[in-house]
Motif scaffolding. Structure first.
Motif, PDB file in Angstrom:
ATOM      1  N   VAL A 151       0.865  -1.173   0.000  1.00 43.75           N
ATOM      2  CA  VAL A 151       0.000   0.000   0.000  1.00 43.75           C
ATOM      3  C   VAL A 151       0.903   1.225   0.000  1.00 43.75           C
ATOM      4  N   GLU A 152       0.791   2.051  -1.039  1.00 45.35           N
ATOM      5  CA  GLU A 152       1.597   3.259  -1.165  1.00 45.35           C
ATOM      6  C   GLU A 152       0.684   4.470  -1.024  1.00 45.35           C
ATOM      7  N   VAL A 153       0.881   5.247   0.039  1.00 44.22           N
ATOM      8  CA  VAL A 153       0.028   6.390   0.347  1.00 44.22           C
ATOM      9  C   VAL A 153       0.774   7.684   0.040  1.00 44.22           C
ATOM     10  N   THR A 154       0.193   8.526  -0.797  1.00 45.63           N
ATOM     11  CA  THR A 154       0.694   9.885  -1.012  1.00 45.63           C
ATOM     12  C   THR A 154      -0.376  10.814  -0.469  1.00 45.63           C
ATOM     13  N   SER A 155       0.017  11.737   0.422  1.00 46.69           N
ATOM     14  CA  SER A 155      -0.989  12.576   1.070  1.00 46.69           C
ATOM     15  C   SER A 155      -0.375  13.873   1.562  1.00 46.69           C
ATOM     16  N   ASN A 156      -1.237  14.674   2.220  1.00 46.99           N
ATOM     17  CA  ASN A 156      -0.741  15.821   2.963  1.00 46.99           C
ATOM     18  C   ASN A 156       0.131  15.282   4.100  1.00 46.99           C
ATOM     19  N   PRO A 157       0.942  16.115   4.731  1.00 42.72           N
ATOM     20  CA  PRO A 157       1.821  15.620   5.801  1.00 42.72           C
ATOM     21  C   PRO A 157       1.024  14.962   6.929  1.00 42.72           C
TER      22      PRO A 157
ATOM     23  N   VAL B  23       3.386  -7.638   4.410  1.00 38.97           N
ATOM     24  CA  VAL B  23       2.566  -6.459   4.105  1.00 38.97           C
ATOM     25  C   VAL B  23       3.462  -5.225   4.212  1.00 38.97           C
ATOM     26  N   VAL B  24       3.527  -4.456   3.121  1.00 44.69           N
ATOM     27  CA  VAL B  24       4.354  -3.250   3.088  1.00 44.69           C
ATOM     28  C   VAL B  24       3.445  -2.040   2.933  1.00 44.69           C
ATOM     29  N   VAL B  25       3.574  -1.070   3.835  1.00 43.15           N
ATOM     30  CA  VAL B  25       2.821   0.182   3.767  1.00 43.15           C
ATOM     31  C   VAL B  25       3.837   1.312   3.754  1.00 43.15           C
ATOM     32  N   SER B  26       3.770   2.174   2.745  1.00 42.80           N
ATOM     33  CA  SER B  26       4.704   3.293   2.679  1.00 42.80           C
ATOM     34  C   SER B  26       3.934   4.602   2.533  1.00 42.80           C
TER      35      SER B  26
ATOM     36  N   VAL C 237      -2.144   3.680  -3.871  1.00 43.10           N
ATOM     37  CA  VAL C 237      -1.986   2.609  -4.853  1.00 43.10           C
ATOM     38  C   VAL C 237      -1.726   1.327  -4.080  1.00 43.10           C
ATOM     39  N   CYS C 238      -2.525   0.298  -4.360  1.00 44.61           N
ATOM     40  CA  CYS C 238      -2.388  -0.998  -3.688  1.00 44.61           C
ATOM     41  C   CYS C 238      -2.009  -2.064  -4.698  1.00 44.61           C
ATOM     42  N   HIS C 239      -0.933  -2.759  -4.424  1.00 43.08           N
ATOM     43  CA  HIS C 239      -0.529  -3.926  -5.215  1.00 43.08           C
ATOM     44  C   HIS C 239      -0.981  -5.138  -4.400  1.00 43.08           C
ATOM     45  N   ILE C 240      -1.956  -5.861  -4.922  1.00 46.35           N
ATOM     46  CA  ILE C 240      -2.511  -7.004  -4.197  1.00 46.35           C
ATOM     47  C   ILE C 240      -2.566  -8.209  -5.126  1.00 46.35           C
ATOM     48  N   HIS C 241      -2.794  -9.372  -4.546  1.00 44.85           N
ATOM     49  CA  HIS C 241      -2.900 -10.613  -5.316  1.00 44.85           C
ATOM     50  C   HIS C 241      -3.987 -10.467  -6.375  1.00 44.85           C
TER      51      HIS C 241
ATOM     52  N   HIS D   6     -10.525  14.346  -0.060  1.00 45.90           N
ATOM     53  CA  HIS D   6     -10.366  13.783  -1.406  1.00 45.90           C
ATOM     54  C   HIS D   6      -9.531  12.516  -1.250  1.00 45.90           C
ATOM     55  N   LEU D   7     -10.061  11.382  -1.691  1.00 45.15           N
ATOM     56  CA  LEU D   7      -9.341  10.116  -1.568  1.00 45.15           C
ATOM     57  C   LEU D   7      -9.592   9.274  -2.809  1.00 45.15           C
ATOM     58  N   THR D   8      -8.513   8.770  -3.395  1.00 47.02           N
ATOM     59  CA  THR D   8      -8.626   7.780  -4.464  1.00 47.02           C
ATOM     60  C   THR D   8      -7.770   6.583  -4.076  1.00 47.02           C
ATOM     61  N   VAL D   9      -8.288   5.391  -4.346  1.00 49.03           N
ATOM     62  CA  VAL D   9      -7.561   4.147  -4.080  1.00 49.03           C
ATOM     63  C   VAL D   9      -7.533   3.366  -5.386  1.00 49.03           C
ATOM     64  N   HIS D  10      -6.337   3.138  -5.886  1.00 53.72           N
ATOM     65  CA  HIS D  10      -6.147   2.394  -7.146  1.00 53.72           C
ATOM     66  C   HIS D  10      -5.609   1.010  -6.800  1.00 53.72           C
ATOM     67  N   PHE D  11      -6.174  -0.019  -7.414  1.00 55.39           N
ATOM     68  CA  PHE D  11      -5.698  -1.380  -7.195  1.00 55.39           C
ATOM     69  C   PHE D  11      -4.957  -1.866  -8.431  1.00 55.39           C
TER      70      PHE D  11
END
Length: 148
Positions: A4-10, A37-40, A75-79, A106-111
């Protein structure tokens, strides 16, 4: 290896830690090896993220870290075998973990469904994946993260 790669405000370090733990627990409860599980987190620089042509990253974002995400792109890289229900629940879990305001954020989640044999990681000094193991190697090595 779900990622799971999160880009956001601080966000504060404690907010990032709580979100990472919550998402790891969510995935572990659904069959993923928690160690894989990797979360960045990445904070976008000012004037780097726009929605509808309007900047969501302003110079005010430099004021300091916050406890919740006012906006995030994830952005989520999942099975590749994870179904729509899993993706919908994970997207909701991400929103809750980041503390986004359901009315104003505002939130978008891409798989990005990913084949386990396309992910390599360092294990006991060599790169491995969930693909076929070379002759003489343990066939189960690397398969823990591949469970759908």
């Amino acid at each position: 290896m779900p990622t799971v790669e999160v880009t956001s405000n601080p966000l504060t370090p404690s907010t990032r830690l709580r979100a990472a733990l919550r998402l790891t627990r969510f995935m572990a409860a659904r069959g993923s090896d928690p160690a894989h599980v990797v979360v960045s987190f990445r904070t976008a620089e000012p004037m780097a993220y726009f929605a509808g042509g309007m900047p969501l990253t302003t110079y005010e974002d430099d004021a300091g870290p916050e406890r919740t995400a006012r906006w995030a792109s994830v952005v989520c890289h999942i099975h590749r075998d994870r179904d729509h229900d899993y993706r919908a629940r994970l997207a909701d879990e991400i929103a809750q973990a980041l503390g986004v305001d359901p009315d104003g954020a505002h939130l978008t989640v891409h798989f990005r469904p990913t084949r386990p044999d396309h992910v390599f990681y360092l294990h006991e000094g060599s790169m491995t994946s969930a693909g076929p193991a070379p002759a003489g190697r343990d066939q189960q090595k690397g398969l823990q993260h591949a469970r759908p």
